[in-house]
Design a protein around this motif. Structure first.
Motif, short mmCIF file in Angstrom:
data_model
loop_
_atom_site.label_atom_id
_atom_site.label_comp_id
_atom_site.label_asym_id
_atom_site.label_seq_id
_atom_site.Cartn_x
_atom_site.Cartn_y
_atom_site.Cartn_z
N THR A 139 1.14 -1.00 0.28
CA THR A 139 0.25 -0.35 -0.36
C THR A 139 1.12 1.60 0.30
OG1 THR A 139 -1.72 -0.95 1.67
CG2 THR A 139 -1.57 1.47 1.72
N LEU A 169 -2.01 2.69 10.71
CA LEU A 169 -0.98 2.43 9.60
C LEU A 169 -0.41 0.69 9.88
CD1 LEU A 169 -1.13 4.79 6.47
CD2 LEU A 169 -3.21 3.46 7.21
N SER A 173 -1.61 -3.11 10.43
CA SER A 173 -1.06 -4.26 9.45
C SER A 173 0.27 -5.07 10.16
CB SER A 173 -0.18 -3.16 8.44
OG SER A 173 -0.41 -2.91 7.20
N GLU A 179 -8.36 -5.15 7.91
CA GLU A 179 -7.96 -3.74 7.27
C GLU A 179 -6.92 -3.89 6.16
OE1 GLU A 179 -11.27 -3.02 9.06
OE2 GLU A 179 -9.72 -3.90 10.07
N ILE A 183 -7.64 -2.54 2.49
CA ILE A 183 -6.84 -0.03 2.01
C ILE A 183 -6.30 -1.08 1.04
CG2 ILE A 183 -5.06 1.05 2.79
CD1 ILE A 183 -7.03 0.22 5.73
N GLU A 186 -8.06 -1.28 -2.25
CA GLU A 186 -8.37 -0.26 -2.10
C GLU A 186 -7.82 0.74 -2.89
OE1 GLU A 186 -11.79 0.37 1.23
OE2 GLU A 186 -10.29 1.24 1.72
N THR A 187 -7.06 1.21 -2.36
CA THR A 187 -6.01 1.88 -3.31
C THR A 187 -4.89 1.09 -4.87
OG1 THR A 187 -4.74 1.74 -0.70
CG2 THR A 187 -3.22 2.75 -2.39
N GLN A 397 -12.09 2.97 11.16
CA GLN A 397 -12.31 3.58 9.40
C GLN A 397 -11.53 4.68 8.85
OE1 GLN A 397 -16.26 4.22 10.96
NE2 GLN A 397 -16.88 2.61 10.86
N SER A 399 -8.63 5.26 8.99
CA SER A 399 -7.32 4.66 8.31
C SER A 399 -7.22 4.31 6.73
CB SER A 399 -6.80 3.48 9.05
OG SER A 399 -7.89 2.33 8.95
N GLN A 400 -9.03 3.74 6.54
CA GLN A 400 -8.91 3.33 4.98
C GLN A 400 -9.42 4.70 4.23
OE1 GLN A 400 -12.89 0.79 4.49
NE2 GLN A 400 -12.64 0.55 6.73
N PRO A 403 -4.80 6.73 3.10
CA PRO A 403 -3.63 7.10 2.42
C PRO A 403 -3.58 7.80 1.64
CG PRO A 403 -4.14 5.03 2.53
CD PRO A 403 -5.50 5.59 3.64
#
Length: 423
Positions: A139, A169, A173, A179, A183, A186-187, A397, A399-400, A403
């Motif tokens: 990510t 983050l 991880s 999560e 993430i 999505e990224t 949430q 944290s999503q 990035p």
């Protein structure tokens, strides 16, 4: 009951394998080939930091402070693996078995860990968390690439290094939660869409976007639809003075709409989950439930059926999504909330000094290119703001959305001046 065994030794083996895999994947890039060594350095440092954090969490007992409510992901991965063993599922039958994740409700993480345990026969905590270490580190690479595609190398480095070391983050991880993979997907989807907006119609970015959106539903169904819708709307919107690029984007948006149309059957299978939020009464009940029996609960009573109450709920929830926990909430929170204080102070500085002015600058000057990020941030932000009822949950949430916040934080007019004088 399966006895927990962290198996640090095999975890070290896996992390080296994943490090080699990540470095190889980074070298496959075309657009970012010139900066591949910078990306590899970012990836390896991010991976090492996340693995070290995992060791501290599970080997040195930090998990006792953080709480292990999400151990269910790891345990259900073991259950899934043992089920396949009992049913004598062969290696050639595994892909078909994995496809069953689409028939359940957010079971993708269980199936992913089950597949890891099936292949390695090491159903231990540290090997399991190495996957999240890998997704978290990758990510960081895509955060760097998004910023590099939209702005400058200076912004890319700024964004990448902050994402590499940002505490929340790292900590997500470093645990067996879903999560990091959400993430990451999505990224990847937004990265591909940004490049379709900036570089035009390219098959590799369409394929990358399709793959990311198609893999999201088993992990978080609504995230797949929000990401897919953001991508399609962003590509469908016209670009000023770029008629050819706009036509290509329209074609790409039609192609990318196919998975969502096909996903209509999956929507029907998950209809019960969506019915929970089919009325404002159910939304309010959700907000009330997540606020109960939690030290970080924060329920505000609003009439969601009125425009004023709905506006206030979104405003209060949005403020918490962006900046919570507030100072007056720290004292009544748990030890975990108090541990977030150093990161929170840095985030407040980053938000007001970088993100807010940078986001304004990006929308005003680069709106065509940043449309995918804006649409997804706004869509996910409104959803989480409306559902707000627990500071700890909304911290997770947020944290999503982080990035893509780093790129905006680095895109302020200050960066433009630095780039101008550097030339």
């Amino acid at each position: 009951m399966y006895q927990q065994d962290n198996d640090l030794g095999f975890g070290l083996v896996l992390i080296f394998i994943l490090a080699a895999l990540g470095c190889f994947l980074i070298t496959l890039t075309r657009q970012h080939y010139q900066t591949r060594y910078e990306q590899i350095k970012l990836f390896l440092i991010a991976l090492g930091v996340r693995f070290a954090a995992s060791v501290v969490v599970y080997e040195f007992g930090l998990v006792q402070v953080l709480g292990d409510e999400d151990s269910s992901g790891w345990m259900m991965g073991i259950v899934q693996w043992q089920r396949w063993v009992r049913e004598n599922v062969g290696i050639l039958e595994l892909p078909s078995a994995l496809s069953q994740a689409y028939l359940g409700n957010h079971q993708g993480y269980y199936y992913m860990l089950g597949a890891l345990f099936y292949v390695t026969e090491a159903a231990a905590r540290i090997p399991a968390v190495t996957l999240n270490n890998f997704f978290g580190a990758m990510t960081v690479v895509f955060v760097y690439r998004i910023a590099h595609s939209l702005f400058s190398n200076w912004t890319a480095k700024w964004s990448g290094w902050i994402a590499c070391f940002f505490p929340s983050l790292i900590i997500w991880s470093a645990q067996t939660v879903k999560e990091p993979v959400i993430i990451f997907l999505e990224t990847v989807a937004l990265y591909a869409c940004v490049n379709l907006k900036t570089s035009g119609f390219k098959i590799r970015y369409i394929g990358l976007c399709l793959a990311a959106v198609a893999l999201l539903p088993p992990f978080r169904f609504y995230a797949a639809y929000l990401a897919g819708a953001s991508v399609i709307v962003a590509l469908a919107l016209p670009q000023i003075n770029k008629a050819k690029s706009t036509a290509q984007s329209m074609i790409a948006s039609i192609i990318l709409a196919v998975p969502l149309i096909i996903g209509g059957g999956m929507y029907a299978k998950n209809e019960a989950s969506f019915e929970r939020f089919s009325s404002m009464k159910e939304v309010d009940r959700f907000r009330f439930n997540v606020a109960q029996n939690a030290g970080s609960g924060a329920y505000y009573k609003f009439d969601l059926n009125s425009s004023t109450g709905l506006f206030m709920a979104i405003t209060v929830g949005g403020a918490h999504l962006l900046l919570a926990p507030f100072p007056w909430q720290m004292g009544g929170g748990s030890m975990r909330m108090l541990l977030t204080a150093p990161e929170l102070l840095f985030w407040w500085w980053l938000f007001f000094a970088g993100f807010a002015p940078g986001f304004y600058y990006a929308i005003r000057n680069r709106f065509s290119e940043v449309q995918p990020l804006v649409l997804f941030i706004v869509g996910m932000g409104l959803l989480y703001s409306l559902m707000f009822g627990n500071v700890g949950l909304i911290f997770r949430q947020r944290s999503q959305l982080m990035p893509w916040s780093y790129g905006a934080a680095g895109s302020s007019p200050r960066e433009v001046k630095i780039t101008k004088y550097a030339k």
